[in-house]
Design an enzyme around this catalytic site. Structure first.
Site, short mmCIF file in Angstrom:
data_model
loop_
_atom_site.label_atom_id
_atom_site.label_comp_id
_atom_site.label_asym_id
_atom_site.label_seq_id
_atom_site.Cartn_x
_atom_site.Cartn_y
_atom_site.Cartn_z
N GLU A 1 -3.93 -12.63 -15.54
CA GLU A 1 -3.25 -12.54 -14.25
C GLU A 1 -2.56 -13.84 -13.85
O GLU A 1 -1.85 -13.88 -12.84
CB GLU A 1 -4.26 -12.17 -13.16
CG GLU A 1 -4.91 -10.82 -13.37
CD GLU A 1 -6.08 -10.59 -12.44
OE1 GLU A 1 -5.90 -9.88 -11.44
OE2 GLU A 1 -7.18 -11.14 -12.71
N CYS B 1 -2.55 -2.91 -16.55
CA CYS B 1 -3.11 -2.07 -15.49
C CYS B 1 -2.47 -2.36 -14.14
O CYS B 1 -2.98 -1.93 -13.10
CB CYS B 1 -4.63 -2.23 -15.40
SG CYS B 1 -5.17 -3.93 -15.12
N HIS C 1 0.82 -1.21 0.00
CA HIS C 1 0.00 0.00 0.00
C HIS C 1 0.86 1.26 0.00
O HIS C 1 0.49 2.28 -0.59
CB HIS C 1 -0.93 0.00 1.22
CG HIS C 1 -2.17 -0.80 1.03
ND1 HIS C 1 -2.78 -1.48 2.04
CD2 HIS C 1 -2.91 -1.03 -0.07
CE1 HIS C 1 -3.85 -2.10 1.57
NE2 HIS C 1 -3.95 -1.84 0.30
N ASN D 1 0.87 -7.28 -11.28
CA ASN D 1 1.16 -7.63 -9.89
C ASN D 1 0.89 -9.11 -9.63
O ASN D 1 1.73 -9.84 -9.11
CB ASN D 1 0.33 -6.77 -8.93
CG ASN D 1 0.63 -5.29 -9.07
OD1 ASN D 1 1.60 -4.91 -9.71
ND2 ASN D 1 -0.20 -4.46 -8.49
N ASP D 2 -0.31 -9.56 -9.98
CA ASP D 2 -0.65 -10.97 -9.77
C ASP D 2 0.10 -11.87 -10.73
O ASP D 2 0.51 -12.98 -10.36
CB ASP D 2 -2.16 -11.19 -9.91
CG ASP D 2 -2.90 -11.06 -8.59
OD1 ASP D 2 -2.30 -11.39 -7.55
OD2 ASP D 2 -4.05 -10.62 -8.59
N ARG E 1 -13.85 -3.47 -14.23
CA ARG E 1 -13.53 -4.83 -13.80
C ARG E 1 -14.66 -5.31 -12.89
O ARG E 1 -15.00 -4.64 -11.91
CB ARG E 1 -12.21 -4.86 -13.02
CG ARG E 1 -11.79 -6.28 -12.60
CD ARG E 1 -10.50 -6.28 -11.82
NE ARG E 1 -10.65 -5.66 -10.50
CZ ARG E 1 -9.65 -5.43 -9.65
NH1 ARG E 1 -8.42 -5.73 -10.01
NH2 ARG E 1 -9.87 -4.88 -8.47
N ARG F 1 -12.09 -0.37 -10.37
CA ARG F 1 -12.28 -1.38 -9.33
C ARG F 1 -13.67 -1.17 -8.72
O ARG F 1 -13.94 -0.12 -8.13
CB ARG F 1 -11.21 -1.26 -8.25
CG ARG F 1 -9.79 -1.37 -8.77
CD ARG F 1 -8.80 -1.23 -7.61
NE ARG F 1 -7.42 -1.30 -8.05
CZ ARG F 1 -6.67 -0.25 -8.32
NH1 ARG F 1 -7.19 0.97 -8.21
NH2 ARG F 1 -5.42 -0.38 -8.71
#
Length: 558
Positions: free
Chosen positions: A417, A486, A190, A440-441, A327, A291
């Site tokens: 992902e 993204c 974060h 990221n994933d 999403r 999101r």
């Protein structure tokens, strides 16, 4: 001849681009428990004291969130939910029943809860640091100690901390705080996400940061991930001049994304909770990742179709004549919702989450698609696209596409992902109109490295050739189609050039990152981007410095 000692350089993870030179101001240590624990005379009164402290923490977090928007508001509201978690309260009260004083019970229960979150991995493990902040704030209230918070030395400074809680990160005064350095933290923490949203240079996971003392001058390079201690005057001046040049150049960077030879690359925003009109005011071509979880959190029941339709309509209208990519709900056992239980799982990161949740709760997805379609019809001047998270197979892509089109949605896509989706991207694209890569994933699953584990930041580096090879596979499969990124990788201007060279056609990130990405693209042709991609792919390991040396000097000198 007298020899001068070379400056000491600390290394960490490049977390926020840019550079700064300023004296250190350290975060105060969190409150600690006294050596002697008092006895408990009235158990019920002690429980009420603990409950009041936690509620006070939650209310303070919500009050701060009310004055914020986007990522910052969402993070603080989620943290407030944690402070009110019934299971946490139950464990605290159980400890008090066993004759622990309130502050000691909070410490014990939060520590046990943190261990569970870290063991769960994935999204839940990311919240362990947030829980530590809740613990420290509650204990400060219970013991009458100063509330943990930011230092205020009265001048510009580099903020140095063991770690930085979201509640503190969102309160940073960017006119005073010139950069962030933390000893802990990973590339998707974060702290990183919020620092980028503020446009601050940042280095996290920095070994040796705990040895930096108040007043020590440091030069922070958020692009290289280094912190130079007591830099020579000429080094400090060079960093300051570079930072000023960067500000001046990027202030002139505006308009649609284009390579130097005119190839369009859409520059989009990652967005969530917050004011739609404020989001729309940013110089972007729309939203590349909306999101939608903010509509579902902090509720005992799911939002109705009407509630969702109203929220989507307001946002779509704010982005008239632009693109909004929605999403669908990314929830499941690693992002639990009270009304969407998916059962116990030993490894939630590999379980029922994202699109897979529709296997257990199909009505949630059906209602969401109905609401999105209704809002789209009400906003004909906005191009609305919808994509599903955590899709692994062509069959899943086909199933989602059929559901979305039956609801009346015309542009349908999926997130890439997991490696399975990347390897067979051509088959997924036979069912959908576009794909968007969540780096990221994808990094986590490709490298078998928990994205929340600070001990393995090198494996989660988005410059890893294995990750880039998978992105190239998707880019090749999507030639002539829309292929987006993204994840946090899109915020790095040099990596953005590589991504375009791999076939990516749109980049979605936090607003402060867009000017630098736009500037870098405008100084490289598509063919030059492909050449930079080859440099990165052929390297034995992360090749950021090699790409930096090969890129246009106008970009690398920023």
């Amino acid at each position: 001849m007298e020899q001068t000692n070379p400056a000491r350089v600390l290394e960490g993870i490049a977390a926020g681009p840019g550079g700064a030179v300023a004296p250190v101001a350290r975060m105060a240590a969190p409150p600690s428990l006294p050596d002697r624990e008092p006895g408990v005379a009235d158990t019920e009164a002690e429980k009420e004291t603990a409950r009041s402290a936690l509620e006070g923490v939650a209310a303070d977090l919500e009050a701060r969130a009310a004055s914020l928007d986007g990522e910052a508001a969402a993070v603080l509201n989620a943290q407030a939910l944690m402070a009110r978690d019934p299971e946490l309260s139950r464990q605290i009260e159980e400890a008090i029943s066993a004759d622990r004083a309130a502050a000691w019970a909070v410490w014990e229960a939060c520590g046990r809860y943190q261990d569970l979150l870290l063991a769960a991995g994935g999204y839940l493990a990311e919240r362990a640091a947030d829980l530590a902040d809740i613990r420290d704030r509650a204990i400060a209230a219970l013991l009458g100690l100063p509330m943990p918070g930011l230092p205020d030395p009265g001048h510009a400074h580099v903020l140095v901390a063991e770690d930085l809680a979201p509640a503190d990160t969102v309160r940073l005064d960017t006119s005073r705080v010139k950069a962030i350095v933390t000893r802990l933290g990973g590339p998707t923490s974060h702290t990183v996400i919020l620092a980028r949203s503020l446009g601050l240079p940042a280095v996290v996971g920095c070994s040796g940061a705990d040895e930096l003392t108040d007043g020590t001058t440091v030069a922070v390079d958020g692009d290289a991930g280094t912190v130079e201690v007591d830099p020579a005057p000429e080094v400090a001046e060079r960093v300051r001049a570079r930072a000023e040049r960067r500000r001046a150049v990027l202030a002139e960077s505006s308009g649609p994304g284009r390579t130097r030879d005119g190839v369009p690359v859409s520059l989009l925003l990652n967005a969530g909770e917050g004011d739609p009109e404020e989001a729309a005011a940013h110089d972007s071509e729309g939203i590349g990742l909306l999101r939608t979880e903010f509509l579902f959190l902090d509720r005992a029941d799911p939002p109705t179709v009407a509630e969702q339709t109203e929220a989507y309509t307001r946002l779509f209208r704010a982005f008239k004549d632009r693109t909004v990519t929605v999403r669908t709900l990314d929830a499941g056992s690693d992002k639990p919702l009270a009304f969407a239980a998916t059962g116990e799982e030993d490894n939630p990161a590999l379980g029922v989450r994202g699109f897979r949740t529709s296997r257990v709760h199909p009505d949630l997805l059906a209602d969401q698609l109905t609401a999105i379609a209704a809002a789209t019809r009400a906003c004909e001047d906005t191009r609305v696209r919808v994509m599903a998270p955590m899709v692994s197979t062509a069959a899943e892509a086909g199933e989602f596409a059929a559901l979305a089109r039956a609801a009346g949605i015309t542009e349908v896509g999926v997130m890439i992902e997991v490696p399975a989706a990347a390897l067979l991207a051509d088959r997924l694209l036979s069912h959908v109109d576009f794909v968007s890569i969540g780096t990221n994933d994808l990094a986590q699953y490709t490298m078998a490295a928990d994205r929340t584990l600070g001990a393995l930041p090198d494996l989660l580096d988005p410059w890893q050739p294995a990750l880039l090879a998978l992105i190239q596979r998707v880019g090749d499969a999507g030639r002539g189609r829309s292929v987006g990124v993204c994840g946090e990788a899109a915020a790095d201007p040099l990596l953005a050039l590589v991504l375009v060279g791999l076939g990516v056609t749109s980049l979605s990130t936090a607003p402060p990152a867009l000017p630098a990405v736009r500037y870098a693209l405008a100084r490289h042709t598509e063919e030059e981007c492909r050449a930079l991609a080859s440099v990165a792919l052929d390297a034995p390991g992360p090749a950021r410095e090699a790409v930096r040396r090969a890129a246009h000097p106008e970009v690398t000198d920023l």
